[in-house]
Design an enzyme around this catalytic site. Structure first.
Site, PDB file in Angstrom:
ATOM      1  N   HIS A 281       3.745   1.473  65.392  1.00 53.19           N
ATOM      2  CA  HIS A 281       2.855   0.568  65.119  1.00 53.19           C
ATOM      3  C   HIS A 281       3.175  -0.821  65.360  1.00 53.19           C
ATOM      4  O   HIS A 281       2.557  -1.756  64.858  1.00 53.19           O
ATOM      5  CB  HIS A 281       3.060   0.600  63.524  1.00 53.19           C
ATOM      6  CG  HIS A 281       4.422   0.162  62.737  1.00 53.19           C
ATOM      7  ND1 HIS A 281       5.432   1.042  62.771  1.00 53.19           N
ATOM      8  CD2 HIS A 281       4.920  -1.006  62.077  1.00 53.19           C
ATOM      9  CE1 HIS A 281       6.587   0.571  62.257  1.00 53.19           C
ATOM     10  NE2 HIS A 281       6.326  -0.705  61.950  1.00 53.19           N
TER      11      HIS A 281
HETATM   12  N1  UDP Z   1       7.422   6.768  56.710  1.00 53.79           N
HETATM   13  C1  UDP Z   1       6.772   7.357  55.509  1.00 53.79           C
HETATM   14  N2  UDP Z   1       5.581   8.159  56.069  1.00 53.79           N
HETATM   15  C2  UDP Z   1       5.284   8.069  57.359  1.00 53.79           C
HETATM   16  C3  UDP Z   1       5.890   7.289  58.237  1.00 53.79           C
HETATM   17  C4  UDP Z   1       7.175   6.633  57.754  1.00 53.79           C
HETATM   18  O1  UDP Z   1       7.236   7.872  54.420  1.00 53.79           O
HETATM   19  O2  UDP Z   1       4.269   8.699  57.729  1.00 53.79           O
HETATM   20  C5  UDP Z   1       8.731   6.219  56.092  1.00 53.79           C
HETATM   21  C6  UDP Z   1      10.058   6.435  57.030  1.00 53.79           C
HETATM   22  O3  UDP Z   1      10.793   7.556  56.494  1.00 53.79           O
HETATM   23  C7  UDP Z   1      10.896   5.391  56.605  1.00 53.79           C
HETATM   24  C8  UDP Z   1       9.707   3.868  56.662  1.00 53.79           C
HETATM   25  O4  UDP Z   1       8.533   4.792  56.233  1.00 53.79           O
HETATM   26  O5  UDP Z   1      11.518   5.272  55.348  1.00 53.79           O
HETATM   27  C9  UDP Z   1       9.691   3.205  57.698  1.00 53.79           C
HETATM   28  O6  UDP Z   1       8.570   2.300  57.533  1.00 53.79           O
HETATM   29  P1  UDP Z   1       7.907   1.565  58.999  1.00 53.79           P
HETATM   30  O7  UDP Z   1       8.056   2.387  60.233  1.00 53.79           O
HETATM   31  O8  UDP Z   1       6.594   1.047  58.468  1.00 53.79           O
HETATM   32  O9  UDP Z   1       8.983   0.244  59.032  1.00 53.79           O
HETATM   33  P2  UDP Z   1      10.093  -0.279  59.730  1.00 53.79           P
HETATM   34  O10 UDP Z   1      11.370   0.554  59.407  1.00 53.79           O
HETATM   35  O11 UDP Z   1       9.825  -0.018  61.092  1.00 53.79           O
HETATM   36  O12 UDP Z   1      10.209  -1.780  59.207  1.00 53.79           O
END
Ligand code: UDP
Length: 364
Positions: free
Chosen positions: A210
């Site tokens: 993303h």
């Molecule tokens: N996650 C989820 N469903 C999905 C993809 C990710 O529950 O389809 C969870 C994942 O386990 C983690 C979090 O979302 O706990 C990560 O979010 P994201 O990738 O949006 O944010 P980042 O960590 O990059 O800031």
């Protein structure tokens, strides 16, 4: 009695606040005089990116919802600041707790500090050094006005010390996202749906993407997915598509029988899939932490990381955004020659307890 306001805005915040709220609830049940308010900024507002997590992670209904979603970075920041300032004037706490690195983290810490309310930053001090990512700006600005840093790693502590923050503001407590992971692991469940039916444990990949650097240019998104398909030997690749990625993915019209796309998954379903995967390909920060703790090989499609401990002690490798660099890493995963999780200090499932204990003591 100390009063705390906890802020959550976007998907990666919900896993981080859930154990903090549960720790406050346990304190209250034990008779400790403490009160908290949960404010949802509305940055992520649809069910798949927000509501489902409240249900699965047992987070109570927010006391306020600011409806600050949509718009550009500045529009969103402004909308959240205006609404949160009003919230703080009406319900003034002793301290505002922000987590992570999203727009809400930045907007709410500025609004609080300008009203001379203390700010605690959970996951403070981490740095990628990459100012092209909005998250890095959010981290830097938030940390510059934070009163209590709750840190996930020694690297974060060093960053904060190097920036001149005194030791008494830095609390090395571990990772609340891992609290949630450990608490929820017994409840992980296989997602429902045809594409998941024939998956065999250890014989499929999970992918998430993303970040603007990967998904905003159609050609580079296509090149990366082609490289992933070429290096994963025809194994199923489960790809829950982030709303940000969906539009361009449609435009490039990529299709392969083993590329299994779906809507964003619930937490329990997503982590079920990660736990049983052969490998994870991602540009998420949180996913690299979870994959590490679950000892699942993980490649990160970014040129830098603010979570270097997932590389030194975890199962993560930084591949970069050039699809040509990916193949040797995927070959290694396919051959089962990946490094093992070494354990990361204080990622033990008890971080939120430590945070709440420190805060209750400081503000009682
Ligand atoms: N996650 C989820 N469903 C999905 C993809 C990710 O529950 O389809 C969870 C994942 O386990 C983690 C979090 O979302 O706990 C990560 O979010 P994201 O990738 O949006 O944010 P980042 O960590 O990059 O800031």
């Amino acid at each position: 009695m100390p009063i705390f306001t906890i802020v959550a805005g976007a998907r990666p915040n919900f896993m981080k606040i859930a154990p903090i709220i549960h720790a406050f609830q346990r304190q209250q049940e034990a008779g400790v005089a403490v009160s908290y308010r949960l404010v949802h900024t509305g940055q992520h507002y649809d069910k798949k990116m927000s509501g489902d997590f409240f249900e699965q992670l047992n987070i109570p209904e927010p006391d306020a919802n600011l409806g600050g979603g949509g718009g550009t970075q500045a529009e969103q920041t402004a909308a959240i600041m205006v609404a949160f300032e009003k919230e703080l004037i009406e319900n003034r706490p002793d301290l505002v707790i922000v987590v992570g690195d999203v727009t809400s983290t930045l907007a709410c810490s500025i609004a609080a500090k300008k009203l001379q309310i203390d700010v605690a930053h959970v996951e403070g001090g981490i740095r990628s050094g990459d100012l092209s990512m909005p998250e890095e700006i959010n981290r830097m600005v938030t940390d510059s006005i934070t009163d209590h840093f709750f840190t996930t790693s020694e690297i974060a502590n060093s960053n904060l010390r190097a920036a001149g923050f005194p030791d008494d503001k830095i609390h090395f407590v571990g990772n609340t996202m891992i609290d949630t992971l450990k608490a929820q692991m017994p409840f992980f469940k296989k997602p429902e749906g045809k594409i998941f039916e024939n998956l065999e444990a250890g014989n499929y990949f999970v992918m998430t993407m993303h970040r603007p650097a990967n998904v905003d240019q159609e050609q580079s998104l296509k090149d990366m997915i082609d490289a992933i398909l070429a290096g994963t030997g025809g194994l199923p690749i489960i790809f829950p598509v982030h709303p940000r990625t969906a539009k361009n993915l449609q435009a490039i019209g990529i299709q392969a029988p083993n590329l299994l796309m779906c809507e964003p998954l619930g937490y329990l379903e997503f982590n079920y899939l990660v736990k049983n995967a052969k490998g994870v390909i991602t540009d998420s920060g949180g996913v690299t932490e979870e994959a590490s703790v679950m000892n699942v090989p993980c490649v990160t499609l970014r040129d830098n990381t603010e979570r270097a401990e997932t590389i030194h002690l975890g199962t993560n490798e930084l591949v970069g955004t050039d699809p040509k660099k990916l193949r040797p890493y995927l070959d290694k995963i396919m051959k089962g020659e990946w490094k093992q999780y070494q354990g990361i200090p204080l990622w033990d499932g008890k971080t939120a307890e430590r945070i709440v204990e420190i805060l209750v003591k400081s503000y009682s």
